[in-house]
Design an enzyme around this catalytic site. Sequence first.
Site, mmCIF file in Angstrom:
data_model
loop_
_atom_site.group_PDB
_atom_site.id
_atom_site.type_symbol
_atom_site.label_atom_id
_atom_site.label_comp_id
_atom_site.label_asym_id
_atom_site.label_seq_id
_atom_site.Cartn_x
_atom_site.Cartn_y
_atom_site.Cartn_z
ATOM 1 N N CYS A 1 -37.021 51.710 -10.549
ATOM 2 C CA CYS A 1 -36.930 52.268 -9.199
ATOM 3 C C CYS A 1 -36.936 51.195 -8.109
ATOM 4 C CB CYS A 1 -38.056 53.263 -8.975
ATOM 5 S SG CYS A 1 -39.678 52.558 -9.315
ATOM 6 N N GLU B 1 -42.701 60.386 -6.039
ATOM 7 C CA GLU B 1 -42.375 58.967 -6.225
ATOM 8 C C GLU B 1 -40.901 58.909 -6.599
ATOM 9 O OE1 GLU B 1 -44.238 56.174 -5.971
ATOM 10 O OE2 GLU B 1 -46.095 57.162 -5.399
HETATM 11 P P1 NAD Z 1 -35.880 62.243 -15.601
HETATM 12 O O1 NAD Z 1 -34.499 62.712 -15.907
HETATM 13 O O2 NAD Z 1 -36.761 61.835 -16.715
HETATM 14 O O3 NAD Z 1 -36.552 63.365 -14.713
HETATM 15 C C1 NAD Z 1 -37.870 63.219 -14.258
HETATM 16 C C2 NAD Z 1 -38.676 64.435 -14.646
HETATM 17 O O4 NAD Z 1 -38.150 65.578 -13.989
HETATM 18 C C3 NAD Z 1 -38.636 64.717 -16.134
HETATM 19 O O5 NAD Z 1 -39.960 64.952 -16.593
HETATM 20 C C4 NAD Z 1 -37.761 65.930 -16.234
HETATM 21 O O6 NAD Z 1 -38.088 66.770 -17.317
HETATM 22 C C5 NAD Z 1 -38.017 66.630 -14.929
HETATM 23 N N1 NAD Z 1 -36.889 67.482 -14.525
HETATM 24 C C6 NAD Z 1 -35.581 67.205 -14.646
HETATM 25 N N2 NAD Z 1 -34.849 68.222 -14.140
HETATM 26 C C7 NAD Z 1 -35.707 69.147 -13.688
HETATM 27 C C8 NAD Z 1 -35.571 70.413 -13.042
HETATM 28 N N3 NAD Z 1 -34.380 70.944 -12.767
HETATM 29 N N4 NAD Z 1 -36.691 71.075 -12.705
HETATM 30 C C9 NAD Z 1 -37.901 70.562 -12.966
HETATM 31 N N5 NAD Z 1 -38.090 69.363 -13.571
HETATM 32 C C10 NAD Z 1 -37.016 68.671 -13.930
HETATM 33 O O7 NAD Z 1 -35.857 60.986 -14.651
HETATM 34 P P2 NAD Z 1 -34.855 60.636 -13.487
HETATM 35 O O8 NAD Z 1 -35.008 61.582 -12.360
HETATM 36 O O9 NAD Z 1 -33.499 60.319 -13.992
HETATM 37 O O10 NAD Z 1 -35.538 59.244 -13.073
HETATM 38 C C11 NAD Z 1 -34.837 58.285 -12.369
HETATM 39 C C12 NAD Z 1 -35.137 58.418 -10.885
HETATM 40 O O11 NAD Z 1 -36.524 58.282 -10.686
HETATM 41 C C13 NAD Z 1 -34.488 57.336 -10.066
HETATM 42 O O12 NAD Z 1 -34.073 57.885 -8.853
HETATM 43 C C14 NAD Z 1 -35.624 56.360 -9.824
HETATM 44 O O13 NAD Z 1 -35.489 55.554 -8.683
HETATM 45 C C15 NAD Z 1 -36.795 57.285 -9.726
HETATM 46 N N6 NAD Z 1 -38.032 56.607 -10.098
HETATM 47 C C16 NAD Z 1 -38.972 56.422 -9.143
HETATM 48 C C17 NAD Z 1 -40.129 55.737 -9.453
HETATM 49 C C18 NAD Z 1 -41.194 55.506 -8.438
HETATM 50 O O14 NAD Z 1 -42.285 55.106 -8.840
HETATM 51 N N7 NAD Z 1 -40.958 55.736 -7.172
HETATM 52 C C19 NAD Z 1 -40.323 55.265 -10.743
HETATM 53 C C20 NAD Z 1 -39.339 55.486 -11.692
HETATM 54 C C21 NAD Z 1 -38.182 56.173 -11.370
#
Ligand code: NAD
Length: 491
Positions: A258, A223
């Site tokens: 998102c 997602e």
């Molecule tokens: P985040 O930084 O919280 O990361 C998401 C998860 O990935 C966390 O649990 C984190 O610990 C893990 N993570 C981070 N780096 C990692 C790595 N190298 N290896 C393994 N796991 C790792 O969140 P984010 O990515 O900044 O979230 C924002 C993004 O998410 C935006 O692009 C947004 O559009 C997208 N998003 C999508 C939805 C959806 O439903 N489609 C919803 C919310 C956010």
Amino acid sequence: MAGEKEHKKGRFDNDAAASLVKELRKTFASGKTKSYEWRVAQLKGIAKLVSEKENELVEALYKDLSKPETEAHVTEISMIKSACTHALKDLKQWMKPEKVKSSILTFPSSAEIVSEPLGVVLVISPWNYPLLLSIDPVIGAIAAGNAVVLKPSEVAPATSSFFAKYVEEYVDRSAIRVVEGAVDETTALLEQKWDKIFYTGNGKVARVIMAAAAKNLTPVVLELGGKCPLVVDSNINLKVAARRIVAGKWGSNSGQTCVSPDYIITTKTFAPTLIDALKDTLENFFGKDPLQSKDMSRIVNSNHFARLSNLLDEDKVSSKIIHGGQRDEKRLYIAPTMLLDAPQDSKIMNEEIFGPLLPIITVDKLENSFDVINSKSKPLAAYLFSNDKKLEEEFVGKISAGGMLINDTILHLANPSLPFGGVGESGTGSYHGKFSFEAFSHKKAVLHRSFGGDAPARYPPYTPGKQRLVKAMLEGDMFGVICALIRLVRG
Ligand code: NAD
């Protein structure tokens, strides 16, 4: 809570992850997560947790994002309650094997699709809706009868600690666990073999997840995000449209959503009218000094504040600011900001904004907006404000997006009858309502036959008569089948 302690002592390594998965596999193998009663008890446990600890949740969401209380209730807490209610109401129906038609080739027989749980699954969630995006997939995993590990985001530490403190108190911890942590802990989890990984977050990490999953042929739901376009026609109810656009962009987590509109496209002639309406609405919603408004979330942390500041500070972009632009670095607030015609090669027009900045792009004719949108990666959501049915049809037909909403923003994700998910760069797979159950189930094909009606024609030695019969059956030619049978019987 074991997960939390292990993490804080820095002990959640590969061995800890392996023994956790081993324990959950043992539970899953016992068969207990498959019963309807077990699933119901866990779903009720989740609903009870959210109801009983509602105030603590509101506090945690405030600590993590300064999320206004109303927003916390509307966009997170009540969404989880209704996801539980929905699952509890429909679970029996979802679990029922689905009878399907049999074919002449398998006559006599009956056929059904049986939904079976996948096994032990991993949910990795992000910080922006830290309750909703963690527990909503977990509800799907439980409803489908899986054992599940939740790894919440370290970027929303208060909500993550809430899960670590309470989840296992309210559900069966032999099958449902929380592991707190950041990259190291997630990497240790990803080293294990899972039966599904459900990841919500950015596309860069999604590639890490998919590569880890590929080692074990583990299926994934991703997602993700992207740049969600919003096209505005001139023949609209401007007041209502402006309210819905401002609410979708700045009223929802300050654009850290998102499906938040990432940029607007409108015509050169209509842009000034639209901009005036958006400015008026912004002032009505957040007052003359939005940095002091209690109704806007802050930016989650200083890294994201710096990222957003960089987007604004690019030379060719800062000159395009037509509203807002004020920042309070100490309190991590950025005022609602609009930019007019930021260049297409700027960072702000190529990276997902994920914050309170809104570029407005103008075109001569609205139809030209399709080319602008289609020149970018497929978005998670695409919005159109128009009363023109023909334009609406073209928009739906010509734009590929995870989901679409006409004349509003964000609300499509609140309809559990619609799948929620992306396409291409915005993700793969979907959930919500029954789609959550399906995301964590395998649809097992089951054909039932008896020993009667065994047709010798399918067995060697093959003869021209048998071949005629098989050919007619394969072609669905009933007359041919009868003729071939008569000839076979007559020898
Ligand atoms: P985040 O930084 O919280 O990361 C998401 C998860 O990935 C966390 O649990 C984190 O610990 C893990 N993570 C981070 N780096 C990692 C790595 N190298 N290896 C393994 N796991 C790792 O969140 P984010 O990515 O900044 O979230 C924002 C993004 O998410 C935006 O692009 C947004 O559009 C997208 N998003 C999508 C939805 C959806 O439903 N489609 C919803 C919310 C956010």
